[in-house]
Write a protein that holds these residues in place. Sequence first.
Motif, PDB file in Angstrom:
ATOM      1  N   UNK A   1      -4.755  17.800   8.731  1.00  0.00           N
ATOM      2  CA  UNK A   1      -4.907  17.440  10.143  1.00  0.00           C
ATOM      3  C   UNK A   1      -5.304  15.974  10.226  1.00  0.00           C
ATOM      4  N   UNK A   2      -5.133  15.424  11.405  1.00  0.00           N
ATOM      5  CA  UNK A   2      -5.372  13.995  11.624  1.00  0.00           C
ATOM      6  C   UNK A   2      -6.766  13.544  11.163  1.00  0.00           C
ATOM      7  N   UNK A   3      -7.773  14.359  11.405  1.00  0.00           N
ATOM      8  CA  UNK A   3      -9.153  13.992  11.060  1.00  0.00           C
ATOM      9  C   UNK A   3      -9.359  13.859   9.545  1.00  0.00           C
ATOM     10  N   UNK A   4      -8.609  14.605   8.759  1.00  0.00           N
ATOM     11  CA  UNK A   4      -8.765  14.567   7.300  1.00  0.00           C
ATOM     12  C   UNK A   4      -7.983  13.428   6.646  1.00  0.00           C
ATOM     13  N   UNK A   5      -7.143  12.775   7.405  1.00  0.00           N
ATOM     14  CA  UNK A   5      -6.282  11.740   6.828  1.00  0.00           C
ATOM     15  C   UNK A   5      -7.045  10.456   6.510  1.00  0.00           C
ATOM     16  N   UNK A   6      -7.998  10.090   7.356  1.00  0.00           N
ATOM     17  CA  UNK A   6      -8.721   8.825   7.191  1.00  0.00           C
ATOM     18  C   UNK A   6      -9.444   8.737   5.850  1.00  0.00           C
TER      19      UNK A   6
ATOM     20  N   UNK B   1      -0.231  13.579   6.951  1.00  0.00           N
ATOM     21  CA  UNK B   1      -0.328  14.355   8.186  1.00  0.00           C
ATOM     22  C   UNK B   1       1.054  14.315   8.832  1.00  0.00           C
ATOM     23  N   UNK B   2       1.760  15.422   8.772  1.00  0.00           N
ATOM     24  CA  UNK B   2       3.137  15.484   9.276  1.00  0.00           C
ATOM     25  C   UNK B   2       3.203  15.173  10.766  1.00  0.00           C
ATOM     26  N   UNK B   3       2.193  15.570  11.520  1.00  0.00           N
ATOM     27  CA  UNK B   3       2.180  15.303  12.962  1.00  0.00           C
ATOM     28  C   UNK B   3       2.158  13.805  13.224  1.00  0.00           C
ATOM     29  N   UNK B   4       1.330  13.079  12.492  1.00  0.00           N
ATOM     30  CA  UNK B   4       1.255  11.628  12.661  1.00  0.00           C
ATOM     31  C   UNK B   4       2.556  10.969  12.211  1.00  0.00           C
TER      32      UNK B   4
ATOM     33  N   UNK C   1      -0.982   1.882   5.912  1.00  0.00           N
ATOM     34  CA  UNK C   1       0.464   2.098   5.866  1.00  0.00           C
ATOM     35  C   UNK C   1       0.792   3.545   6.231  1.00  0.00           C
ATOM     36  N   UNK C   2       2.039   3.759   6.598  1.00  0.00           N
ATOM     37  CA  UNK C   2       2.505   5.100   6.959  1.00  0.00           C
ATOM     38  C   UNK C   2       2.627   5.963   5.706  1.00  0.00           C
ATOM     39  N   UNK C   3       2.620   7.262   5.898  1.00  0.00           N
ATOM     40  CA  UNK C   3       2.727   8.194   4.784  1.00  0.00           C
ATOM     41  C   UNK C   3       4.015   8.047   4.011  1.00  0.00           C
ATOM     42  N   UNK C   4       5.119   7.797   4.718  1.00  0.00           N
ATOM     43  CA  UNK C   4       6.401   7.622   4.041  1.00  0.00           C
ATOM     44  C   UNK C   4       6.362   6.426   3.107  1.00  0.00           C
ATOM     45  N   UNK C   5       5.759   5.325   3.541  1.00  0.00           N
ATOM     46  CA  UNK C   5       5.643   4.138   2.688  1.00  0.00           C
ATOM     47  C   UNK C   5       4.796   4.429   1.452  1.00  0.00           C
ATOM     48  N   UNK C   6       3.701   5.172   1.650  1.00  0.00           N
ATOM     49  CA  UNK C   6       2.848   5.521   0.508  1.00  0.00           C
ATOM     50  C   UNK C   6       3.546   6.482  -0.441  1.00  0.00           C
ATOM     51  N   UNK C   7       4.362   7.382   0.104  1.00  0.00           N
ATOM     52  CA  UNK C   7       5.123   8.316  -0.733  1.00  0.00           C
ATOM     53  C   UNK C   7       6.145   7.568  -1.584  1.00  0.00           C
ATOM     54  N   UNK C   8       6.809   6.595  -1.004  1.00  0.00           N
ATOM     55  CA  UNK C   8       7.780   5.791  -1.755  1.00  0.00           C
ATOM     56  C   UNK C   8       7.080   5.039  -2.890  1.00  0.00           C
ATOM     57  N   UNK C   9       5.934   4.429  -2.578  1.00  0.00           N
ATOM     58  CA  UNK C   9       5.185   3.698  -3.609  1.00  0.00           C
ATOM     59  C   UNK C   9       4.728   4.638  -4.724  1.00  0.00           C
ATOM     60  N   UNK C  10       4.233   5.821  -4.364  1.00  0.00           N
ATOM     61  CA  UNK C  10       3.791   6.791  -5.371  1.00  0.00           C
ATOM     62  C   UNK C  10       4.962   7.275  -6.216  1.00  0.00           C
ATOM     63  N   UNK C  11       6.124   7.456  -5.592  1.00  0.00           N
ATOM     64  CA  UNK C  11       7.322   7.890  -6.322  1.00  0.00           C
ATOM     65  C   UNK C  11       7.762   6.831  -7.323  1.00  0.00           C
ATOM     66  N   UNK C  12       7.778   5.577  -6.896  1.00  0.00           N
ATOM     67  CA  UNK C  12       8.135   4.489  -7.807  1.00  0.00           C
ATOM     68  C   UNK C  12       7.183   4.469  -8.999  1.00  0.00           C
TER      69      UNK C  12
END
Length: 121
Positions: A20-25, A52-55, A78-89
């Motif tokens: 949830x949004x509160x746990x993302x920070x 957080x998929x909603x965000x 940064x957005x989750x997608x950007x962090x996912x790309x960095x983690x994947x690399x």
Amino acid sequence: MLESFQLLSSKPVIYAANVVEEDLANDGADNENVAKVREYAKEQGEQVFVVCAKIEEEIASLDEEEKEMFLEELGLTSAGLDRLIAASYELLGLISYLTAGPTESRAWTIERGTLAPQAAG
């Protein structure tokens, strides 16, 4: 010999924990389910990615300027997608190799540690 089959079960894994949004920070540090996923991933030698998929859905509908303001309000860099790309690399041992010329600039995905002459080839 097993590597030659390229089985999916032998590939590296990134576990995604949707919070949830509160746990993302705080990256899910206070969420007991994320802690369990992290424990399991650590046993397997894998990574955990908190999102957080909603965000992410809300960010996808924003333009670049609104996206930056929204992320700043949430205390994210940064957005989750950007962090996912960095983690994947990182997981796959890849980096971006940039080239620029008079007519075009390009980003090439190469293996980490590749020397410039080999990357250019």
